[in-house]
Design an enzyme around this catalytic site. Sequence first.
Site, mmCIF file in Angstrom:
data_model
loop_
_atom_site.group_PDB
_atom_site.id
_atom_site.type_symbol
_atom_site.label_atom_id
_atom_site.label_comp_id
_atom_site.label_asym_id
_atom_site.label_seq_id
_atom_site.Cartn_x
_atom_site.Cartn_y
_atom_site.Cartn_z
ATOM 1 N N ASP A 39 -6.125 3.342 -2.029
ATOM 2 C CA ASP A 39 -5.224 2.127 -3.090
ATOM 3 C C ASP A 39 -5.570 0.338 -2.743
ATOM 4 O O ASP A 39 -6.138 -0.114 -1.328
ATOM 5 C CB ASP A 39 -4.415 2.051 -2.519
ATOM 6 C CG ASP A 39 -2.900 1.236 -3.685
ATOM 7 O OD1 ASP A 39 -2.935 1.470 -4.659
ATOM 8 O OD2 ASP A 39 -2.803 0.187 -2.933
ATOM 9 N N MET A 65 -10.712 -8.700 -4.147
ATOM 10 C CA MET A 65 -9.545 -7.645 -3.448
ATOM 11 C C MET A 65 -9.666 -8.529 -2.090
ATOM 12 O O MET A 65 -9.644 -8.572 -0.902
ATOM 13 C CB MET A 65 -10.522 -6.177 -2.680
ATOM 14 C CG MET A 65 -9.595 -5.028 -2.345
ATOM 15 S SD MET A 65 -11.206 -3.582 -1.919
ATOM 16 C CE MET A 65 -11.852 -4.127 -1.175
ATOM 17 N N HIS A 115 3.657 -1.168 -3.057
ATOM 18 C CA HIS A 115 2.407 -2.128 -3.085
ATOM 19 C C HIS A 115 1.556 -2.721 -2.120
ATOM 20 O O HIS A 115 1.327 -3.589 -1.818
ATOM 21 C CB HIS A 115 2.876 -3.657 -4.390
ATOM 22 C CG HIS A 115 3.137 -2.279 -6.313
ATOM 23 N ND1 HIS A 115 2.145 -2.158 -6.341
ATOM 24 C CD2 HIS A 115 4.188 -2.281 -6.401
ATOM 25 C CE1 HIS A 115 2.612 -2.154 -7.752
ATOM 26 N NE2 HIS A 115 4.194 -2.001 -7.614
ATOM 27 N N ASP A 120 1.336 3.220 -0.408
ATOM 28 C CA ASP A 120 0.817 3.620 -1.678
ATOM 29 C C ASP A 120 -0.907 4.522 -1.667
ATOM 30 O O ASP A 120 -0.643 5.422 -2.372
ATOM 31 C CB ASP A 120 -0.273 2.419 -2.692
ATOM 32 C CG ASP A 120 1.114 1.878 -3.031
ATOM 33 O OD1 ASP A 120 2.822 2.212 -2.444
ATOM 34 O OD2 ASP A 120 1.430 0.470 -3.706
#
Length: 331
Positions: free
Chosen positions: A15, A28, A174, A179
């Site tokens: 994730d 990212m 999140h 996750d």
Amino acid sequence: MAARTARPSLYISVDIEADGPIPGPYSMISFGASVAGRQDGASYTAADPEQLTFYRELRPISEEFVPEALAVSGLDRDRLVREGADPAVAMTEFRAWVREVSAGAQPVMCGYPASFDWTFLYWYLIRFGADSPFGHSGCLDMKTLYATKARVPLRAAVKGRMPRALLSRRRHTHHALDDAIEQAELMSNLMLWTPPEPEPEPEADPGAGAEERSPRITHLAWGRIEAEGLAPGKDFRLYPGGGRPWDWSEHGTRHEPGIQPQEVREFLDLGVRAVVLSQGMDKRLGIAPQTLEALRAAGVEVHVAETTEAVEVYNRLAATERVAGLFHSTC
């Protein structure tokens, strides 16, 4: 010549959290990975998803970011600029970890959905090291896996429509590692799942599918809401198949700056087509701009109104649409 034996596959749930829609212009900012399980021929063995994990928070690679995307993770971008891991170092460490945990097997990245996470992950692996331990196509999308096994259209492959036994009991926070672990459990459950044989379609029944309908609001007064199948309460979140009291403290909602983006994430996972947000009986409850952006970015129809009007809109939509709503019965 002896027949070539296929290597087992090791599925790694990944994730990522990002500050924009695509890698390169945007960054990212964190990613987590968890070993979900191993497939050897027709046999699948689930792993303990907390046992073999990887997590890094990354230094952004550009000055560009989308505030609404950044708000989803809750990470402090200024802190990441100062303290985040160098992407080249992090990807080198990740490659080494993947190859260590997948020794003797072919590593396969899996995600829910994989398209977004794989786009960032593969781009970073190639940009910062020119090498992917997954190859160029070693990813599996859990939504597609479910749609194929359940024999449903891809748009119906949402967590809100999956059998509860497939879903992890963990919260979707999140936080990338949380996750990844949650979705590792979903991956193993999907791999081990044998769907029931489809039953012949019955004749049309006006009551069929009631468990998937959003409950109608049957009564509204100052400080009191009554909805089908639920005990009366002051504030409610309603969605296809049910509802529950709306606890503002869970995601930090206040009258100002208003309803927070995290309040509507659950609705997106349920595949709703419309969301109704009430502003209170005196319209004192605000809506954070990031919340509206998150819904519109997902292609969801958004209705914002004073609570009495919001209830009317919601009840009308509930008759024909997959709709969700947040309802506040005082100021």
